[in-house]
Design an enzyme around this catalytic site. Structure first.
Site, PDB file in Angstrom:
ATOM      1  N   LEU A  89       0.827  -1.212   0.000  1.00 27.60           N
ATOM      2  CA  LEU A  89       0.000   0.000   0.000  1.00 27.60           C
ATOM      3  C   LEU A  89       0.861   1.261   0.000  1.00 27.60           C
ATOM      4  CD1 LEU A  89      -2.810  -1.066   2.498  1.00 27.60           C
ATOM      5  CD2 LEU A  89      -2.993  -0.868   0.006  1.00 27.60           C
ATOM      6  N   HIS A 130       5.961  -9.984   4.756  1.00 29.07           N
ATOM      7  CA  HIS A 130       5.981  -8.620   4.203  1.00 29.07           C
ATOM      8  C   HIS A 130       5.774  -7.579   5.319  1.00 29.07           C
ATOM      9  CE1 HIS A 130       4.797  -5.608   0.953  1.00 29.07           C
ATOM     10  NE2 HIS A 130       4.357  -5.038   2.046  1.00 29.07           N
ATOM     11  N   GLU A 131       4.781  -7.831   6.177  1.00 31.92           N
ATOM     12  CA  GLU A 131       4.468  -6.859   7.235  1.00 31.92           C
ATOM     13  C   GLU A 131       5.565  -6.826   8.296  1.00 31.92           C
ATOM     14  OE1 GLU A 131       2.286  -4.872   6.397  1.00 31.92           O
ATOM     15  OE2 GLU A 131       1.356  -6.109   4.853  1.00 31.92           O
ATOM     16  N   HIS A 134       8.291  -4.658   7.238  1.00 29.79           N
ATOM     17  CA  HIS A 134       8.026  -3.227   7.459  1.00 29.79           C
ATOM     18  C   HIS A 134       8.507  -2.779   8.844  1.00 29.79           C
ATOM     19  CE1 HIS A 134       5.933  -1.647   4.006  1.00 29.79           C
ATOM     20  NE2 HIS A 134       5.033  -2.621   3.999  1.00 29.79           N
TER      21      HIS A 134
HETATM   22 NI    NI Z   1       3.728  -3.147   2.495  1.00 28.85          NI
END
Ligand code: NI
Length: 181
Positions: A89, A130-131, A134
């Site tokens: 996003l 993926h998270e 982050h």
């Molecule tokens: Ni992302």
């Protein structure tokens, strides 16, 4: 709960190592609600707190109808890998194939501070990896091979949103974290 603006690639908060959560209070639960609502509104398969400008180790996911969250995640990855499309996003509209572990066992805490474990393969495993990335300041294009990464950086330069960064970094919504600045 509030839908929050999503930070875009280039925003420095996306490159910080997020702080572990130590206080499981109402403010944290508001953060989880905000993340969940912002993720659903986007819509996205996952959202990490740094993506709404909060540098804490919290993320939410919404994969195959299941919505959840994980705090202070620690991952155990399978050796078996998967390769498939991945997006973020914070990089609107861009998708690149990214190699990930096929499966993951993620240990962490829920919003009340209870230990929880989330296990998944394929999409859920990809999302959790993926998270969690982050939370370490890692963006999925960092994991692409050289050629793909060059293509990704070119696509970013050519994107409409490139250069639109909001530099404000909130270390934490917790007053107790004020000193960590
Ligand atoms: Ni992302």
């Amino acid at each position: 709960m509030t839908i929050q603006p999503i930070r875009i690639f280039g925003d420095p908060v996306l490159r910080l190592t997020a702080q572990p959560v130590t206080v499981f209070d109402k403010e944290l639960r508001t953060l989880v609600k905000d993340l969940t609502e912002t993720m659903k509104d986007a819509p996205g398969a996952g959202l990490a707190a740094p993506q709404i400008g909060v540098s804490l180790r919290v993320f939410t996911y919404h994969v195959e109808g299941v919505i959840g969250h994980l705090i202070n995640p620690v991952l155990d990855l399978t050796e078996e890998e998967q390769d498939g499309p991945e997006g973020c996003l914070s990089l609107p509209g861009l998708t690149f194939d990214c190699v990930r572990a096929h499966g993951v066992v993620a240990k962490g805490f829920n919003e009340y501070g209870d230990p929880i474990q989330v296990e998944g393969t394929q999409k859920l495993a990809r999302c959790i990896q993926h998270e969690t990335d982050h939370l370490d300041g890692v963006i999925f294009i960092d994991r692409l091979d050289r050629e793909q990464r060059k293509a990704a950086l070119r696509a970013i330069r050519e994107s409409e949103w490139s250069g639109e960064t909001a530099p404000q970094v909130k270390v934490s919504p917790h007053s107790t974290f004020g000193g960590a600045r």
